[in-house]
Enzyme design. Sequence first.
Site, PDB file in Angstrom:
ATOM      1  N   ASN A 183      21.111 156.404 -58.510  1.00 45.26           N
ATOM      2  CA  ASN A 183      21.931 156.495 -57.309  1.00 45.26           C
ATOM      3  C   ASN A 183      21.415 157.679 -56.497  1.00 45.26           C
ATOM      4  O   ASN A 183      21.683 158.828 -56.832  1.00 45.26           O
ATOM      5  CB  ASN A 183      23.399 156.702 -57.733  1.00 45.26           C
ATOM      6  CG  ASN A 183      24.311 156.945 -56.549  1.00 45.26           C
ATOM      7  OD1 ASN A 183      23.915 156.808 -55.393  1.00 45.26           O
ATOM      8  ND2 ASN A 183      25.547 157.318 -56.841  1.00 45.26           N
ATOM      9  N   LYS A 195      22.163 158.569 -53.585  1.00 44.10           N
ATOM     10  CA  LYS A 195      23.198 159.152 -52.701  1.00 44.10           C
ATOM     11  C   LYS A 195      22.618 159.399 -51.305  1.00 44.10           C
ATOM     12  O   LYS A 195      21.762 158.635 -50.860  1.00 44.10           O
ATOM     13  CB  LYS A 195      23.797 160.414 -53.343  1.00 44.10           C
ATOM     14  CG  LYS A 195      24.283 160.134 -54.778  1.00 44.10           C
ATOM     15  CD  LYS A 195      25.138 161.220 -55.338  1.00 44.10           C
ATOM     16  CE  LYS A 195      25.538 160.856 -56.765  1.00 44.10           C
ATOM     17  NZ  LYS A 195      26.433 161.817 -57.393  1.00 44.10           N
ATOM     18  N   HIS A 255      32.369 154.232 -56.375  1.00 46.00           N
ATOM     19  CA  HIS A 255      31.898 155.532 -56.860  1.00 46.00           C
ATOM     20  C   HIS A 255      32.970 156.587 -56.584  1.00 46.00           C
ATOM     21  O   HIS A 255      33.656 156.522 -55.561  1.00 46.00           O
ATOM     22  CB  HIS A 255      30.582 155.907 -56.179  1.00 46.00           C
ATOM     23  CG  HIS A 255      29.930 157.088 -56.814  1.00 46.00           C
ATOM     24  ND1 HIS A 255      30.333 158.373 -56.546  1.00 46.00           N
ATOM     25  CD2 HIS A 255      28.942 157.180 -57.735  1.00 46.00           C
ATOM     26  CE1 HIS A 255      29.604 159.208 -57.274  1.00 46.00           C
ATOM     27  NE2 HIS A 255      28.756 158.509 -58.005  1.00 46.00           N
ATOM     28  N   GLU A 309      32.795 159.456 -55.479  1.00 47.78           N
ATOM     29  CA  GLU A 309      32.655 160.126 -54.176  1.00 47.78           C
ATOM     30  C   GLU A 309      33.253 159.262 -53.069  1.00 47.78           C
ATOM     31  O   GLU A 309      33.811 159.779 -52.104  1.00 47.78           O
ATOM     32  CB  GLU A 309      31.177 160.458 -53.920  1.00 47.78           C
ATOM     33  CG  GLU A 309      30.729 161.622 -54.807  1.00 47.78           C
ATOM     34  CD  GLU A 309      29.274 161.597 -55.229  1.00 47.78           C
ATOM     35  OE1 GLU A 309      28.476 160.880 -54.605  1.00 47.78           O
ATOM     36  OE2 GLU A 309      28.943 162.296 -56.211  1.00 47.78           O
ATOM     37  N   GLU A 327      32.106 156.991 -65.287  1.00 45.62           N
ATOM     38  CA  GLU A 327      31.606 158.256 -64.758  1.00 45.62           C
ATOM     39  C   GLU A 327      32.753 159.259 -64.641  1.00 45.62           C
ATOM     40  O   GLU A 327      33.480 159.251 -63.638  1.00 45.62           O
ATOM     41  CB  GLU A 327      30.984 158.055 -63.376  1.00 45.62           C
ATOM     42  CG  GLU A 327      29.785 157.146 -63.371  1.00 45.62           C
ATOM     43  CD  GLU A 327      28.841 157.497 -62.228  1.00 45.62           C
ATOM     44  OE1 GLU A 327      27.675 157.798 -62.520  1.00 45.62           O
ATOM     45  OE2 GLU A 327      29.270 157.493 -61.065  1.00 45.62           O
ATOM     46  N   GLY A 348      27.285 165.583 -61.189  1.00 45.58           N
ATOM     47  CA  GLY A 348      26.622 166.632 -60.424  1.00 45.58           C
ATOM     48  C   GLY A 348      26.953 168.036 -60.890  1.00 45.58           C
ATOM     49  O   GLY A 348      26.642 169.013 -60.218  1.00 45.58           O
ATOM     50  N   SER A 353      25.663 163.704 -64.987  1.00 47.02           N
ATOM     51  CA  SER A 353      24.736 164.730 -65.478  1.00 47.02           C
ATOM     52  C   SER A 353      23.804 164.237 -66.597  1.00 47.02           C
ATOM     53  O   SER A 353      23.446 164.996 -67.501  1.00 47.02           O
ATOM     54  CB  SER A 353      25.494 165.988 -65.923  1.00 47.02           C
ATOM     55  OG  SER A 353      26.161 166.572 -64.812  1.00 47.02           O
TER      56      SER A 353
HETATM   57  P1  PGA Z   1      24.770 162.940 -61.517  1.00 42.58           P
HETATM   58  O1  PGA Z   1      25.512 161.778 -60.678  1.00 42.58           O
HETATM   59  O2  PGA Z   1      23.799 162.257 -62.427  1.00 42.58           O
HETATM   60  O3  PGA Z   1      24.096 163.798 -60.468  1.00 42.58           O
HETATM   61  O4  PGA Z   1      25.819 163.678 -62.266  1.00 42.58           O
HETATM   62  C1  PGA Z   1      25.883 160.573 -61.265  1.00 42.58           C
HETATM   63  C2  PGA Z   1      26.502 159.671 -60.248  1.00 42.58           C
HETATM   64  O5  PGA Z   1      27.181 160.171 -59.346  1.00 42.58           O
HETATM   65  O6  PGA Z   1      26.335 158.449 -60.305  1.00 42.58           O
END
Ligand code: PGA
Length: 259
Positions: A10, A12, A96, A98, A168, A174, A214
């Site tokens: 992803n 983003k 997601h 976010e 997740e 992140g 992560s």
């Molecule tokens: P990350 O994000 O690997 O940077 O923690 C995962 C995601 O948001 O799908």
Amino acid sequence: MFRKKVIAGNWKMNKTATEAVTLAKDIIDEVGRETSVDIVLCPPFTALSAVAHVLEGQAVKLGGQNMHPAKNGAYTGEISAEMLRTLYATHVILGHSERRTYFCETDAFINQKVVTALAHELKPILCVGETLAEREAGATLAVVQRHVEGGLSGVKPEQITTVIIAYEPVWAIGTGEVATPEDAQEVCGAIRGRVLETFGADVAAAVRILYGGSVKSSNVASIMAKPDVDGALIGGASLDPDEFVGIVRFRLHPPELVS
Ligand code: PGA
């Protein structure tokens, strides 16, 4: 039942179209023909077309990061399932955290997207997961089950195996704070249990459930070793081709060798 692992990147809101082409090329140079796992790259919308060209003839699949449930119309800034399909996308990330947090997406709205995606033969990657406050309140499983049930409402049992569910935990996204393999297994196992109750044993045995948050090449193997974890959704580490390729090749890092 054998479930082929999925590694999805992803990206983003990162990478211009030109930068995305470079990243996609670096990845396919190493794992473009890899068929032992399903690899999905999800660049921003503005780079989908360019990355689709890079992926032509490769085993690596293309995905969107979001879509609107309507067929078309006055939805400024949105894109439809058909728009994704005509750019050769096969997958789409939906729900997601976010999107849930910054754009106030509800389970009901995400569910509309899931239904629309399936009607257009796009495989949804449905993201579910609790916040830190919810985890600390002991509500992890309740929140995740609500996301799963809400997101999959009205989806026919024969369509469920097309859906990929990504657990997740919001506190792990992140942050560098990855869930323990045991935590990932507990929740992914509970999700499979809920799918079993709702859709039956065959569907539960076939549906793929990913962990995200992560994930890096150094921690992926121990998470992947868990029986109900069928892959990973990668954010930050998917922007680094060496890291992403290292994750795709997780079988080369047996868990016992990983600290
Ligand atoms: P990350 O994000 O690997 O940077 O923690 C995962 C995601 O948001 O799908």
